[in-house]
Scaffold this active site. Structure first.
Site, PDB file in Angstrom:
ATOM      1  N   LEU A 181      42.306 -14.191   4.092  1.00 59.52           N
ATOM      2  CA  LEU A 181      41.110 -13.715   4.807  1.00 59.52           C
ATOM      3  C   LEU A 181      40.270 -12.793   3.934  1.00 59.52           C
ATOM      4  O   LEU A 181      39.052 -12.727   4.072  1.00 59.52           O
ATOM      5  CB  LEU A 181      41.505 -12.957   6.074  1.00 59.52           C
ATOM      6  CG  LEU A 181      41.821 -13.776   7.317  1.00 59.52           C
ATOM      7  CD1 LEU A 181      41.932 -12.876   8.505  1.00 59.52           C
ATOM      8  CD2 LEU A 181      40.798 -14.862   7.562  1.00 59.52           C
ATOM      9  N   ALA A 182      40.922 -12.086   3.005  1.00 59.92           N
ATOM     10  CA  ALA A 182      40.218 -11.115   2.160  1.00 59.92           C
ATOM     11  C   ALA A 182      39.221 -11.765   1.216  1.00 59.92           C
ATOM     12  O   ALA A 182      38.339 -11.091   0.687  1.00 59.92           O
ATOM     13  CB  ALA A 182      41.231 -10.285   1.363  1.00 59.92           C
ATOM     14  N   GLY A 301      17.427 -47.798  -0.240  1.00 63.78           N
ATOM     15  CA  GLY A 301      17.282 -47.896   1.218  1.00 63.78           C
ATOM     16  C   GLY A 301      16.210 -47.021   1.814  1.00 63.78           C
ATOM     17  O   GLY A 301      16.145 -46.842   3.029  1.00 63.78           O
ATOM     18  N   GLY A 387      27.856   2.911  24.524  1.00 64.31           N
ATOM     19  CA  GLY A 387      28.592   1.903  23.752  1.00 64.31           C
ATOM     20  C   GLY A 387      29.075   2.474  22.441  1.00 64.31           C
ATOM     21  O   GLY A 387      28.520   3.434  21.909  1.00 64.31           O
ATOM     22  N   ASP A 503      23.331 -12.731  15.244  1.00 63.01           N
ATOM     23  CA  ASP A 503      24.453 -12.023  15.886  1.00 63.01           C
ATOM     24  C   ASP A 503      24.411 -12.161  17.403  1.00 63.01           C
ATOM     25  O   ASP A 503      24.644 -11.203  18.131  1.00 63.01           O
ATOM     26  CB  ASP A 503      24.472 -10.552  15.472  1.00 63.01           C
ATOM     27  CG  ASP A 503      25.856  -9.922  15.702  1.00 63.01           C
ATOM     28  OD1 ASP A 503      26.848 -10.679  15.810  1.00 63.01           O
ATOM     29  OD2 ASP A 503      25.949  -8.686  15.773  1.00 63.01           O
ATOM     30  N   LYS A 505      25.695 -12.888  20.997  1.00 67.85           N
ATOM     31  CA  LYS A 505      26.951 -12.846  21.754  1.00 67.85           C
ATOM     32  C   LYS A 505      26.699 -11.993  22.996  1.00 67.85           C
ATOM     33  O   LYS A 505      25.722 -11.228  23.031  1.00 67.85           O
ATOM     34  CB  LYS A 505      28.088 -12.248  20.906  1.00 67.85           C
ATOM     35  CG  LYS A 505      27.809 -10.868  20.347  1.00 67.85           C
ATOM     36  CD  LYS A 505      28.929 -10.418  19.422  1.00 67.85           C
ATOM     37  CE  LYS A 505      28.549  -9.116  18.708  1.00 67.85           C
ATOM     38  NZ  LYS A 505      29.546  -8.711  17.736  1.00 67.85           N
ATOM     39  N   ASP A 521      20.533  -4.840  18.872  1.00 71.79           N
ATOM     40  CA  ASP A 521      21.302  -4.814  17.625  1.00 71.79           C
ATOM     41  C   ASP A 521      20.806  -5.859  16.624  1.00 71.79           C
ATOM     42  O   ASP A 521      21.218  -7.021  16.624  1.00 71.79           O
ATOM     43  CB  ASP A 521      22.799  -5.023  17.893  1.00 71.79           C
ATOM     44  CG  ASP A 521      23.639  -4.498  16.727  1.00 71.79           C
ATOM     45  OD1 ASP A 521      23.090  -4.394  15.602  1.00 71.79           O
ATOM     46  OD2 ASP A 521      24.818  -4.182  16.941  1.00 71.79           O
ATOM     47  N   THR A 540      29.773 -12.975  13.923  1.00 70.65           N
ATOM     48  CA  THR A 540      30.978 -12.791  14.733  1.00 70.65           C
ATOM     49  C   THR A 540      31.776 -14.088  14.632  1.00 70.65           C
ATOM     50  O   THR A 540      31.211 -15.160  14.874  1.00 70.65           O
ATOM     51  CB  THR A 540      30.570 -12.524  16.197  1.00 70.65           C
ATOM     52  OG1 THR A 540      29.794 -11.315  16.225  1.00 70.65           O
ATOM     53  CG2 THR A 540      31.769 -12.379  17.108  1.00 70.65           C
TER      54      THR A 540
END
Length: 687
Positions: A181-182, A301, A387, A503, A505, A521, A540
């Protein structure tokens, strides 16, 4: 006699009473035991959830073969902040020669890894060449739990032990991959890996991996652009139009002697040769006569794209051949054939929108703002926090005259610098300052001091869509239609200004007091010239488009992909591609198999499928009619777009909004007493 009967009855009643009391005591004891068991079960479930959360980012393959999917998403999605890619990273000097057996071991390790197995042959070859060698002694730590990771490893020889919070998880041996993952993004290590014996590892840093993948994608696009420009039919198209065609094309492979097109059959596909050679032949007196050979970069083509035509020759693969292809139907969706001029979707976006007014100049002063305090409950007297995110807190503020409420985002400057987000922060302020759209949160003022930057924004009293979705599990279709229609209007405004959002979500959608949705955001938003691509790994995980994960370069099409994911999550309660392990999410996205619950309507399934097409050029909203195609989809047949823009619709979301103190629709958060370090680099000079 009567007296004796009465005594006997009293005795029986007394016995019954005693039995009843005894039974009550037993029942109470059973209830207590039940409560005890219930509590223990809850504690175990909580512990299990905590363990699953700890395991969330674990970079080692899960031991469970069949993963049970959660019915509803219960935790906030993690975000991946974009990380700059160095313009010129010198990577060729790092190449390490490998023997045939070492190469074989590395290739096998890559092929059995869920994520790395999706690299193509050329990318795998580059990885093999650039993997560095490292050695560790017994008991030496390779990865430390909690540290930030920037490289992945393949075990060449020896054994390693994986531990988490002091507990042994598993042993790694020859051919195992860990820490992968890194190489995608900057993440904290969730386990410790220690050498058990003398260990030889192959390793690669994130910047090296991202640079080779990105450079290859850029070169491939440039190459394809060059190939398309040699086509007589397409030569008059501009770069933005040619880029759209590339986004719609697919890679196809042919075996030796396989016929790609046959003379006399109806033609509907255009091909560019990427690898190998193609023999062109014609039927002359019943025999195939070779006319010529074609190689890399040549195409055939093209006439089939613009008119009904029968193939005039047969094209056969001479050895293995790889082509990039686009068929007529997809091409017609991408480029209006009649005049070969790309549709300007800004015309659609301008419909029924009045002249734009310049943003208001704010007279708001920082010293005039005071925090709103909780009036009741455990946090009574503390400042209201609306938040908390990875990049700061949002507090509820008002003015000394109590005329109006504001949401103030406060972010540590030190953290912005350490995460290399200076440009994104400045761009977020620039965008919000310029925006005048009813479906996007307004920025009233921006301030800074030695420790923080502050953005004072419009307060949306209805709360987050994420919180509402969590409360009800999933939304009825009219609510989902209304919420996402507001997003479509926000997209229309942003895309017209050449801004992609990146972003989307439920956490970034706020309800105003009328129940209308506003986008918040803009930390990941980016300005992009039509026809160009950007190569950040950003967003995300559950909402990322395949082209971001593959580092192929992305554009406005990613916003339409995330709209499809949002529609699915609002209707179902969790996104279509989810897992407790991020690399499994990415694998599912790349597999692209959408599984719909039975209760979803056909129209909902249709719009989600069209928005989540793997090829960005084929996505609803990103073809020749632009966002108009999204508005005209039958799922939105009940939507009056003009009334929505005018704010004249009764929002079905209004029933989700609770009445009470101004913060009633928000989760409660404890006060943050920590103080950020001072930061004086001067990046925020113009903030």
């Amino acid at each position: 006699m009567t007296y004796l009967l009465s005594v006997a009855m009293e005795k029986q009643l007394e016995e019954l009473k005693q039995q009843l009391e005894k039974q009550c005591q037993i029942n109470q004891e059973l209830q207590r035991q039940n409560k005890d068991l219930e509590q223990r079960l809850k504690d175990k479930e909580k512990l299990l959830q905590e363990l699953q959360t700890q395991y969330h980012d674990l970079e080692f393959p899960s031991q469970t073969a069949n993963e049970a999917e959660p019915e509803f998403r219960t935790s906030r999605a993690a975000v991946m902040a974009p990380e700059p890619i160095p313009e010129n990273l010198e990577i060729s000097r790092n190449m390490v020669k490998k023997t045939a057996s070492e190469t074989s071991l590395i290739v096998k390790a890559i092929q059995k890894n869920d994520f790395l197995s999706r690299l193509d042959d050329e990318q795998i070859t580059m990885m093999v060449d650039l993997l560095m060698s490292s050695h560790y002694k017994p008991s030496e730590e390779v990865i430390t739990e909690g540290s930030e990771g920037d490289r992945m490893y393949i075990v060449a020889a020896g054994e390693l032990i994986v531990t988490q919070s002091g507990r042994d998880l598993r042993t790694l041996t020859k051919g195992d991959v860990f820490g992968e993952l890194a190489i995608l993004y900057n993440c904290k290590r969730t386990a410790t890996v220690k050498a058990k014996t003398h260990v030889h590892l192959w390793c690669m840093e994130r910047q090296t991996y991202r640079t080779i993948i990105t450079n290859k994608s850029k070169k491939k696009r440039e190459q394809l652009m060059g190939f398309l420009k040699t086509s007589r039919t397409l030569k008059d198209l501009n770069d933005a139009q040619l880029s759209k065609i590339i986004d719609s094309m697919e890679e196809v492979k042919f075996q030796d002697n396989e016929v790609i097109v046959r003379e006399g059959t109806e033609g509907n596909t255009f091909y560019i040769i990427l690898k190998g050679e193609v023999v062109v032949s014609k039927n002359v007196n019943g025999h195939q006569k070779q006319i010529r050979r074609m190689g890399k970069g040549e195409h055939f083509g093209e006439q089939a794209l613009i008119r009904e035509i029968l193939r005039t020759a047969t094209c056969t693969a001479d050895g293995p051949v790889t082509c990039f292809s686009i068929d007529k139907e997809v091409f017609e969706e991408t480029i209006p054939v009649e005049h070969l001029e790309l549709f300007d979707d800004s015309k659609v976006m301008q419909e029924e929108q009045g002249p734009e007014q310049p943003g208001p100049s704010s007279s708001l002063k920082f010293k005039d703002l005071v925090p709103v305090l909780y009036q009741e409950g455990r946090y009574q007297g503390d400042p209201v926090t609306l938040g908390v995110g990875g990049f700061g807190r949002v507090q509820l503020m008002t003015t000394l005259t109590y005329g109006k409420y504001y949401a103030m985002k406060r972010v540590s400057k030190k953290q912005i610098v350490s995460k290399r987000q200076e440009e994104h922060m400045l761009f977020e302020k620039k965008i919000l300052k310029a925006i005048q759209c009813d479906f996007i949160v307004k920025l009233h003022a921006a301030f800074k001091d030695a420790r923080y930057i502050y953005m004072v924004m419009e307060f949306c009293g209805g709360g987050e869509i994420w919180t509402k979705l969590k409360e009800v599990g999933r939304f009825d279709e009219p609510v989902a239609v209304f919420c996402t229609a507001c997003v479509v209007e926000a997209y229309s405004y942003l895309h017209k200004k050449s801004i992609m959002y990146r972003d989307l979500k439920p956490e970034n959608l706020m309800l105003d007091i009328k129940g209308y949705i506003k986008l918040v955001d803009f930390g990941f938003a980016k300005e992009l010239v039509r026809g160009e691509k950007t190569y950040s790994f950003v967003g995300t995980p559950e909402y990322m488009a395949p082209e971001i994960i593959k580092n192929q370069g992305h554009d406005f099409a990613v916003d339409f992909w995330s709209l499809g994911i949002l529609i699915f999550e609002l209707l179902v309660g969790s996104p279509p591609f989810s897992s407790s392990e991020p690399q499994k999410i990415y694998s599912k996205i790349l597999d692209g198999e959408l599984k719909f619950p039975l209760y979803l309507s056909e129209a909902a399934k249709s719009i989600i499928s069209k928005l989540c097409r793997p090829r960005p050029g084929q996505r609803l909203g990103n073809t020749k009619n632009g966002i108009k195609d999204v508005r005209h989809h039958r799922w939105y047949s009940s939507m009056n777009w003009h009334k929505l823009r005018m704010g004249q619709l009764d929002a079905p979301t209004i029933r989700l909004i609770r009445k009470g103190p101004c913060y009633i629709n928000f989760d409660k958060f404890p006060q943050d007493h920590s103080v950020a370090e001072e930061e004086f680099s001067g990046w925020d000079r113009d903030f």
